[in-house]
Design an enzyme around this catalytic site. Structure first.
Site, mmCIF file in Angstrom:
data_model
loop_
_atom_site.group_PDB
_atom_site.id
_atom_site.type_symbol
_atom_site.label_atom_id
_atom_site.label_comp_id
_atom_site.label_asym_id
_atom_site.label_seq_id
_atom_site.Cartn_x
_atom_site.Cartn_y
_atom_site.Cartn_z
ATOM 1 N N GLU A 61 0.818 -1.228 0.000
ATOM 2 C CA GLU A 61 0.000 0.000 0.000
ATOM 3 C C GLU A 61 0.841 1.263 0.000
ATOM 4 O OE1 GLU A 61 -0.962 -2.641 1.671
ATOM 5 O OE2 GLU A 61 -2.900 -3.019 0.760
ATOM 6 N N HIS A 128 -12.092 -4.882 8.404
ATOM 7 C CA HIS A 128 -12.782 -4.745 7.127
ATOM 8 C C HIS A 128 -14.024 -3.872 7.267
ATOM 9 C CE1 HIS A 128 -10.265 -8.265 6.452
ATOM 10 N NE2 HIS A 128 -10.399 -8.066 5.162
#
Lengths: 327, 372, 447
Positions: A61, A128
């Site tokens: 990322e 999540h």
């Protein structure tokens, strides 16, 4: 056209149209090309735009965001995907120290978009289901948007791509395919301006200030209140940084009673910031304290009974609204 | 790729004359590594000296209270900055770290910019907002660093990627210290750059010390270039104190990258001759180590080489030193005469002056929801 | 030129440094960047290069002394000759001192004594007794009530408090429908719209109409006109025949004036012996406007317009038997208190018929007060030979929209009757505009 589409489809359309409109736009992220994205947002993009513009990356990322920054310095318009917005934390340094400060420190704009699905309600668990907006709202130099409707989803992704500054675009995974918010969108090109809230409902007695998936709960609560003869105003912020302070002030002056509703956790959530703003700009118009309904200060739990307890809902909003109205 | 240590350079039998005005030297276009002209050989010397003398002056200014905050020296490492920067083509992009002032000089930054920047003056490249070498835009072929180490690797990967998309045939080059090769971004950047075969060259300046941490505490490898194996990319090791060897090695790496065989990881071995920064006296460095490397000072070595190969005379060298001194004095005078920046400017330029997205005329900004 | 050698900051957190050794003596030549002294800090010892070429003319901080960063350690004289030294070290020895060194030279003992002598005088200048703070005259806010319920009931919310203050209503006296009996916004608005006593400009008791004594069987009663009534009758008609009467109306927000009145009325009464009503404010504003628009203060004679330097304000007084207009001579020379006192005095003497002839002559502008009996605004007749007349309508609380929100304001109409032979609408309206503006932004310090 004429057909009502989902929130996810609206994002897809927005990305597609911007890729067609401007050669400088390209996308990078994990599994976005061959797989079409974990949620299929980019399905069909690789076939249409090719692997030079739809780039599948390693799991990195910070590398993804850094590369987006470098490409934008060269004049490109990258859109970097975080597969779940929870993973944006891995790129925190690049975002807050490189992207956010470049223009200020030496005059180079960084027109990148970082997008990803945020929010809970899908039993995703603590990694999540996050709403990480405030880490970035706290960073001058960034912009943070959170569309809550299908129309806004398309308009804001386009605005974000066209913006000259780095924009964090927070999609809400609960809204992706929700039938209730499907809309028929205009055929022609349109954007939703960053920094402008939207009145979802006009009212006189109480203001519900909210964004993202929570604005549905506020609209439901407002409908219930109407049956009781109470007229509630619902203000959808749409942009969290910069906040539409004028709209917040106007609704406060109008009703005198403000309830802020956000899915993000309580401490350090934007309700505190909005309350301070109201204090500064419209204290003399308050006919009661500013109240808030938020998630509690804990990570987002996984199992259904826990998550349902954790998240705000229309019932909680209604109850708080009634209490405030009777003040 | 075979390791390159000290490269032999063709001996020059004629004395070289400096090319053009010494204040507007241009770096060499990408020539084959060994074919430096006499003028270019003297250009190397000019920039090595200018690098050294600018930093010495900054150090004096720091101790006269005219420079505040942090000041970092590249003493002993000038060969790497100067040699590598000369190997780039005009369209290539360079991202310096704080010990690459010499590379910035080679690519066109003037000493006055450093003085304005360090002395926090009106007209400084960062308007008094950021420190040290953190300036220089893409229009001049730079990406300036931030203080967080390793971050330039992913960013330059993006630059290389965009350069390829835009058909610019460019190479992106940056430096990284031995310590910073431990960061996550070093790894993530090379992971991304390698699978995409991006035209990127990363020069590890192994100066043996990351602040007070010796390189042996940073990695078990003797050659940090071996980290390239993790990415399946070409690597090289070069004597960082031999400016010509650095130039040749970099030119080869840049060439490989430009031809699509990059990214390339090049390690330049050297020694940090001063403390981590101006306030650090590096007393943790063993005395023998310091003495060993003092004898290997890159400027000293290069002078010996120029004189022994008769590429320059002592008079040439003295003349170049005087030119540097004159340049520095003139630029410093400009900086000293400048005023201070406006304090209230610190909150400007956080965002672009106009919105990137323009509203369509007649667009409603407050829109009521439509229910389907 | 003198260049200072200062203690540098050798590292971001360093706050001080110690002079270890001076490498040059005063009077010695130094080159630029030549090491001139050695210092020691927490992080590092360092040699300090000279900031300039010249002669080290002075050492201020001696060896062994620790000083704060940026302290001047010594001076280089760029034009100095070797051997010339200004002075030896000012302080030596090992005692640490944290303060910055004094300027080179320092104050001479004589200067010092002067400075010290000057101080006490400066510390207590003779100044007039400060005016008593106005706040003490204002009604004190009640001490915070004890329980939460009491606080909610008596202090409500910021919005309601603000509205109550403007309406001069005590929240505690109202009924509330909110929690703990809180007075809500709606409660308050209902109260205000229901009630509403009107404030008036001045408050003489309205005269009651005398009953007519009809003789039994008579349907009419003939009463010859009194002299005064005949005069008034003639005057009114003549005025109408002479002047081209036009009237214009302005609404004035007296809230600011009202606030000043309430804050200052007690002190005013005590000091001046008369009540502080709206009228002196209006008179003052009129005087200001007449200065700006002198044609409103003028008169006509044949083909000539005659401007008057004196502003003689006639203030109409309603008497049991008619109307009289005593004149405040040279109103432009009076302050607000003076206008108030003059008005009251003239009105009182008018009622007991003790006015002198010159006190009803020579007026240049007239003010009349139809509002005293509740009229919203009047269309008064000009008092000849003047060219204009101001009518003051009733002053009361009205609901106004301010900044998109409802506010309760003290409002009243002013009417200007003017002679359109001479004065055009634009001038009259600008005059009135200025009166309005003056009243709405009245400077409390003028009271």
């Amino acid at each position: 056209m004429g057909e009502a589409i989902t929130y996810l489809e609206a994002i897809r359309q927005g990305l597609w149209e911007e890729m067609e409109r401007d050669d400088r736009v390209f996308m990078l992220g994990e599994d976005i090309g061959v797989y079409g994205g974990a949620f299929k947002v980019t399905k069909g993009f690789l076939e249409k735009f090719g692997q030079d513009r739809i780039i599948d990356t390693p799991i990195a990322e910070s590398g993804i965001v850094g590369a987006a920054i470098g490409a934008s310095l060269m004049g490109m318009r990258p859109v970097a995907e975080m597969q779940f917005i929870d993973f944006i934390a891995c790129a925190f340094n690049q975002i807050t120290n490189f992207a956010a400060k470049s223009r200020w420190r030496y005059g180079a704009g960084v027109p990148i978009v970082i997008r990803g699905p945020s929010g809970g309600g899908v039993r995703g668990g603590p990694f999540h289901s996050q709403n990480p907006e405030m880490y970035y709202v706290h960073t001058p130099g960034l912009k943070v948007v959170a569309p809550g409707t299908t129309y806004d989803a398309k308009g804001l992704i386009k605005a974000a791509i066209r913006d000259e500054d780095p924009v964090i675009y927070l999609e809400h995974k609960y809204l992706y395919r929700l039938p209730r918010i499907k809309e028929v969108l205009p055929e022609e090109d349109y954007i939703v301006p960053i920094g402008k809230a939207a009145l979802r409902r006009e009212g006189r007695d109480i203001s519900l200030i909210t964004y993202g998936a929570m604005q549905l709960h506020c609209m439901d609560a407002a409908a219930s209140l109407e049956k009781e003869g109470i007229s509630a105003e619902v203000l959808d912020l749409r942009t969290l940084l910069p906040l539409d302070a004028d709209a917040i002030e106007a609704t406060t002056r109008k009703t005198g009673k403000v309830l802020i509703v956000h899915e993000d956790t309580r401490t350090g959530g934007i309700a505190g910031e909005i309350t301070a703003l109201i204090n500064e700009r419209a204290f003399e118009y308050l006919d009661g304290p500013v109240r808030r309904i938020t998630s509690p200060d804990a990570p987002v739990p996984y199992s259904a009974p826990l998550e349902d307890y954790f998240l705000p809902n229309a019932t909680k909003v209604l109850q708080a609204a009634r209490e405030l109205l009777s003040y | 790729m075979p390791r390159t240590s000290r490269s032999a350079v063709k001996k020059q039998t004629k004395r070289g004359k400096p090319a053009g005005d010494s204040h507007s030297r241009r770096p060499a276009d990408s020539l084959p590594a060994s074919a430096q002209t006499p003028a270019q050989l003297l250009d190397f010397y000019y920039y090595l000296k200018l690098n050294r003398m600018v930093e010495e002056r900054l150090s004096a200014l720091y101790r006269q209270g005219k420079v505040q905050g942090g000041l970092y020296s590249s003493k002993g490492q000038e060969g790497i900055s100067v040699g590598s920067a000369f190997a780039l083509a005009p369209q290539d992009v360079l991202a310096p770290m704080i010990r690459n002032l010499g590379a910035m000089l080679v690519r066109g930054v003037k000493p006055v910019e450093f003085f304005l920047q360090y002395m926090q003056k009106e007209g400084s490249p960062c308007k008094g907002r950021d420190t040290s070498l953190h300036f220089g835009g893409i229009d001049r072929g730079f990406v300036p660093p931030i203080s967080h180490l390793g971050t330039l690797i992913p960013v330059l990967s993006g630059v290389a990627l965009a350069g390829r998309m835009l058909g610019k045939n460019l190479v992106a080059l940056t430096y990284i210290g031995d310590g910073a090769t431990s960061t996550g971004d070093f790894h993530e950047g090379l992971a991304l750059a390698s699978v995409k075969r991006l035209p990127l060259v990363v020069i590890i300046e192994n100066n043996r010390w990351a602040y007070s941490t010796p390189v042996a505490a940073q990695s078990l490898l003797s050659d940090l270039a071996d980290k390239a194996r993790a990415y399946g990319i070409p690597q090289g090791v070069v004597d960082g104190n031999d400016v010509l060897a650095v130039h040749e090695a970099t030119a080869r790496a840049v060439d490989l990258a430009r031809r699509g065989q990059g990214p390339v990881l090049l390690e330049a071995k050297t020694m940090r001759m001063r403390g981590h920064s101006e306030h650090d006296d590096a007393s943790y460095v063993p005395e023998e180590e310091k003495q060993f490397w003092e004898k290997r000072d890159p400027i000293l070595l290069y002078e010996k080489h120029l004189l022994s190969s008769e590429a320059a005379s002592q008079a040439d060298l003295s003349r170049i030193e005087s030119e540097c001194a004159a340049r520095i004095d003139a630029d410093l005078a400009i900086a000293e005469a400048a005023g201070g920046p406006r304090p209230e400017s610190c909150v400007e330029d956080v965002y672009a002056p106009t919105q990137g997205a323009v509203e369509r005329p007649g667009e409603e900004t407050l829109r009521l929801v439509r229910r389907s | 030129m003198k260049v200072e050698v200062i203690m540098p900051q050798m590292g971001e957190s360093i706050q001080e440094g110690t002079v270890v050794k001076w490498l040059k003596k005063p009077g010695e030549k130094v080159k630029r960047d030549e090491p001139i002294l050695e210092i020691s800090t927490d992080k590092v010892d360092a040699e300090i290069p000279s900031p300039a070429a010249g002669v080290l003319s002075e050492i201020k901080i001696g060896e062994g002394k620790t000083v704060e960063i940026k302290t001047v350690l010594g001076t280089i004289d760029t034009e100095g000759q070797a051997g010339a030294a200004a002075s030896g070290p000012a302080e030596t020895g090992s005692s640490a001192s944290a303060g910055p060194a004094s300027d080179s030279g320092g104050p001479t003992p004589g200067e010092d004594a002067e400075k010290r002598a000057a101080k006490p005088a400066a510390a207590s200048p003779r100044s007039p007794e400060p005016a008593r703070p106005v706040a003490s005259a204002a009604p004190k806010p009640s001490a915070l009530p004890g329980t939460l319920e009491e606080r909610i009931r008596t202090r409500s919310s910021p919005l309601v408090r603000r509205m109550a203050k403007e309406a001069n209503v005590d929240i505690a006296t109202l009924q509330g429908s909110g929690i703990s009996g809180r007075v809500t916004k709606n409660d308050f608005l209902s109260h205000v719209q229901g009630a509403g006593p009107r404030a008036t400009a001045s408050s003489p008791a309205p005269a009651s109409a005398p009953a007519i004594a009809f003789k039994p069987g008579e349907r009419t009663k003939v009463e010859p006109l009194a002299v005064m009534r005949r005069k008034i009758s003639e005057h009114m008609v003549a005025s109408k025949r002479t002047s081209a009467h036009v009237h214009s109306f302005f609404e004035v927000d007296y809230t600011a004036v009202d606030r000043i009145r309430r804050e200052k009325k007690e002190a005013f009464l005590e000091r001046h012996g008369v009540k502080l009503t709206y009228l002196p404010f209006i008179l003052q504003a009129t005087v200001e406007a007449l200065k700006a628009f002198p044609v409103m203060n003028a008169s006509v004679d044949g083909d000539n317009l005659i401007y008057k330097k004196d502003i003689n304000l006639g203030v109409a007084v309603a008497l049991d038997w008619g109307l009289i207009v005593p004149v405040i001579k040279n109103a432009e020379e009076r302050n607000l208190a003076g206008l108030a006192k003059a008005t009251v005095d003239l009105a009182e003497r008018a009622r007991v018929k003790k006015l002198l002839p010159e006190e009803v002559q020579g007026g240049t502008f007239t003010i009349t007060n139809p509002g005293v009996f509740g009229s919203l605004f009047g269309t008064p007749i000009i008092n000849q030979p003047q060219l204009a007349i101001l009518g003051v309508g009733t002053i009361e609380k009205r609901l106004k929209v301010l900044d998109e929100a409802i506010a309760i304001r003290t409002m009243g109409y002013l009417s200007i009757g003017f002679d359109h032979r001479i004065i055009d609408g634009a001038v009259a309206d600008q005059f009135m505009s200025l009166v309005k503006k003056t009243l709405e932004s009245f400077d409390p310090r003028l009271v």
